[in-house]
Design a protein around this motif. Structure first.
Motif, PDB file in Angstrom:
ATOM      1  N   ARG A  16       0.633  -1.218   0.143  1.00  0.00           N
ATOM      2  CA  ARG A  16       0.044  -0.021   0.034  1.00  0.00           C
ATOM      3  C   ARG A  16       0.865   1.380   0.026  1.00  0.00           C
ATOM      4  O   ARG A  16       0.414   2.457  -0.117  1.00  0.00           O
ATOM      5  N   THR A  17       2.044   1.044   0.268  1.00  0.00           N
ATOM      6  CA  THR A  17       3.140   2.260   0.413  1.00  0.00           C
ATOM      7  C   THR A  17       3.417   2.715  -1.005  1.00  0.00           C
ATOM      8  O   THR A  17       4.013   1.973  -1.626  1.00  0.00           O
ATOM      9  N   TYR A  18       3.132   3.939  -1.131  1.00  0.00           N
ATOM     10  CA  TYR A  18       3.357   4.456  -2.680  1.00  0.00           C
ATOM     11  C   TYR A  18       3.052   3.482  -3.639  1.00  0.00           C
ATOM     12  O   TYR A  18       3.823   3.382  -4.790  1.00  0.00           O
ATOM     13  N   SER A  19       1.932   3.061  -3.704  1.00  0.00           N
ATOM     14  CA  SER A  19       1.367   1.951  -4.639  1.00  0.00           C
ATOM     15  C   SER A  19       1.598   2.303  -6.345  1.00  0.00           C
ATOM     16  O   SER A  19       1.705   1.567  -7.204  1.00  0.00           O
ATOM     17  N   ASP A  20       1.483   3.711  -6.243  1.00  0.00           N
ATOM     18  CA  ASP A  20       1.369   4.090  -7.878  1.00  0.00           C
ATOM     19  C   ASP A  20       2.717   4.176  -8.254  1.00  0.00           C
ATOM     20  O   ASP A  20       3.125   3.982  -9.588  1.00  0.00           O
ATOM     21  N   LEU A  21       3.874   4.306  -7.589  1.00  0.00           N
ATOM     22  CA  LEU A  21       5.205   4.167  -8.048  1.00  0.00           C
ATOM     23  C   LEU A  21       5.497   2.615  -8.229  1.00  0.00           C
ATOM     24  O   LEU A  21       6.568   2.442  -9.361  1.00  0.00           O
ATOM     25  N   GLY A  22       5.380   1.618  -7.506  1.00  0.00           N
ATOM     26  CA  GLY A  22       5.391   0.079  -7.731  1.00  0.00           C
ATOM     27  C   GLY A  22       6.618  -0.101  -7.216  1.00  0.00           C
ATOM     28  O   GLY A  22       7.390  -1.560  -7.331  1.00  0.00           O
ATOM     29  N   LEU A  23       7.512   0.745  -6.641  1.00  0.00           N
ATOM     30  CA  LEU A  23       8.922   0.560  -6.256  1.00  0.00           C
ATOM     31  C   LEU A  23       8.724  -0.378  -5.004  1.00  0.00           C
ATOM     32  O   LEU A  23       9.701  -1.072  -4.670  1.00  0.00           O
ATOM     33  N   PHE A  24       7.839  -0.207  -4.381  1.00  0.00           N
ATOM     34  CA  PHE A  24       7.782  -0.873  -2.834  1.00  0.00           C
ATOM     35  C   PHE A  24       6.454  -2.020  -2.918  1.00  0.00           C
ATOM     36  O   PHE A  24       6.198  -2.678  -1.977  1.00  0.00           O
ATOM     37  N   ALA A  25       6.298  -2.479  -4.217  1.00  0.00           N
ATOM     38  CA  ALA A  25       5.132  -3.650  -4.289  1.00  0.00           C
ATOM     39  C   ALA A  25       5.989  -4.811  -4.346  1.00  0.00           C
ATOM     40  O   ALA A  25       7.249  -4.822  -4.095  1.00  0.00           O
ATOM     41  N   SER A  26       5.192  -6.000  -4.317  1.00  0.00           N
ATOM     42  CA  SER A  26       5.887  -7.465  -3.876  1.00  0.00           C
ATOM     43  C   SER A  26       6.863  -7.745  -5.087  1.00  0.00           C
ATOM     44  O   SER A  26       8.011  -8.364  -4.634  1.00  0.00           O
ATOM     45  N   ASP A  27       6.908  -7.056  -6.165  1.00  0.00           N
ATOM     46  CA  ASP A  27       7.957  -7.238  -7.295  1.00  0.00           C
ATOM     47  C   ASP A  27       8.811  -6.078  -7.435  1.00  0.00           C
ATOM     48  O   ASP A  27       9.672  -6.017  -8.444  1.00  0.00           O
ATOM     49  N   GLY A  28       8.569  -5.224  -6.472  1.00  0.00           N
ATOM     50  CA  GLY A  28       9.488  -3.830  -6.722  1.00  0.00           C
ATOM     51  C   GLY A  28      10.816  -4.042  -6.030  1.00  0.00           C
ATOM     52  O   GLY A  28      11.178  -4.906  -5.271  1.00  0.00           O
ATOM     53  N   PRO A  29      11.817  -2.939  -6.540  1.00  0.00           N
ATOM     54  CA  PRO A  29      13.245  -3.326  -5.906  1.00  0.00           C
ATOM     55  C   PRO A  29      13.316  -2.946  -4.928  1.00  0.00           C
ATOM     56  O   PRO A  29      14.414  -3.132  -3.968  1.00  0.00           O
ATOM     57  N   TYR A  30      12.562  -2.112  -3.795  1.00  0.00           N
ATOM     58  CA  TYR A  30      12.514  -1.621  -2.501  1.00  0.00           C
ATOM     59  C   TYR A  30      11.613  -2.361  -1.346  1.00  0.00           C
ATOM     60  O   TYR A  30      12.127  -1.918  -0.441  1.00  0.00           O
ATOM     61  N   GLN A  31      10.944  -3.178  -1.815  1.00  0.00           N
ATOM     62  CA  GLN A  31      10.171  -3.730  -0.867  1.00  0.00           C
ATOM     63  C   GLN A  31      10.750  -4.206   0.406  1.00  0.00           C
ATOM     64  O   GLN A  31      10.635  -4.199   1.478  1.00  0.00           O
ATOM     65  N   GLN A  32      11.978  -5.315   0.025  1.00  0.00           N
ATOM     66  CA  GLN A  32      12.655  -6.075   0.935  1.00  0.00           C
ATOM     67  C   GLN A  32      13.413  -5.037   2.155  1.00  0.00           C
ATOM     68  O   GLN A  32      13.167  -5.223   3.443  1.00  0.00           O
ATOM     69  N   ALA A  33      13.767  -3.860   1.125  1.00  0.00           N
ATOM     70  CA  ALA A  33      14.455  -2.748   2.118  1.00  0.00           C
ATOM     71  C   ALA A  33      13.592  -2.274   3.013  1.00  0.00           C
ATOM     72  O   ALA A  33      13.956  -2.139   4.395  1.00  0.00           O
TER      73      ALA A  33
END
Length: 254
Positions: A16-33
């Protein structure tokens, strides 16, 4: 040690965090961080743990620095300003912040403050979320990033100035409106700002034809008679203009 309920809540909030960016989605580069930072902070300060809204703070910092530095910044930032009281939901202290803000509000936007007060709108209904997230749930990323600069430079006075700026921009929607409308506007203020554009300019311009125009890659049509098309999104520049025009100072808030 972190309880399972906290871990589950963090995992739920990641997408749900900045969902429009896609960076923190399950397949995004920053979710694990982001997950690592939030879990680490919860362990570091168990008296606070994880509070919804923290993800926006951590994710904003992750766009500018490495996770280790984000953790250090979180540890320092959330122990200052209004954050400890708001994150711990210390109602006695939150009430003091609300009372101080109301004094500033009545000075800067007297007509709107009186109307909201007479209507029964409590400022705590919106300032708690706005202030905990540094307006990340309301303003476009480019705008909320400026709020961070103001927070560092001015402290709580910068937060109050932006709050006044947002209310000033929304004044035409709120003044003379019913309680229900006021609550809708204030608790969904992001709908009045463009979260898709870089600079916060209007997302829904007045349509040039009644047939509507294409919007986005999926070829959906935004029609003139649609409510969103009729309501022009407000720009962050307008917020800053109102905020700059006021006389909010640190001494005046504290």
């Amino acid at each position: 040690w972190i309880d399972k309920a906290t871990i589950r809540q963090i995992d739920l909030d990641l997408d749900r965090t900045y969902s429009d960016l896609g960076l923190f989605a399950s397949d995004g580069p920053y979710q694990q961080a982001l997950r690592d930072v939030l879990l680490s902070y919860s362990c570091f300060r168990p008296s606070v743990g994880y509070v919804q809204g923290m993800g926006y703070l951590a994710s904003t910092l992750l766009l500018y620095m490495e996770p280790e530095l984000v953790f250090v910044c979180m540890g320092n930032l959330l122990n200052k300003h209004h954050f400890p009281d708001f994150l711990l939901v210390d109602m006695e202290q939150i009430d003091l912040y609300a009372a101080a803000f109301t004094q500033v509000f009545s000075k800067e936007l007297p007509a709107l403050e009186k109307h909201l007060s007479d209507t029964g709108v409590d400022c705590r209904l919106y300032i708690v979320e706005w202030w905990i997230t540094c307006f990340s749930t309301v303003l476009p990323l480019s705008g909320s990033s400026v709020v961070w600069d103001l927070l560092v430079l001015e402290g709580i006075a910068g937060i109050v100035r932006i709050t006044i700026g947002i209310l000033g921009v929304l004044e035409c929607e709120l003044l003379h409106a019913s309680l229900e409308t006021c609550l809708t506007v204030l608790t969904h203020a992001e709908d009045w700002f463009d979260v898709r554009s870089e600079d916060g300019t209007a997302a829904f311009q007045d349509m040039s034809t009644g047939e509507g125009e294409k919007f986005g890659e999926d070829d959906e049509f935004v029609r003139r008679e649609g409510a969103m098309a009729q309501r022009e999104s407000m720009s962050f520049a307008a917020v800053m203009e109102v905020a700059a025009g006021g006389g909010v100072t640190k001494e005046g808030v504290l």
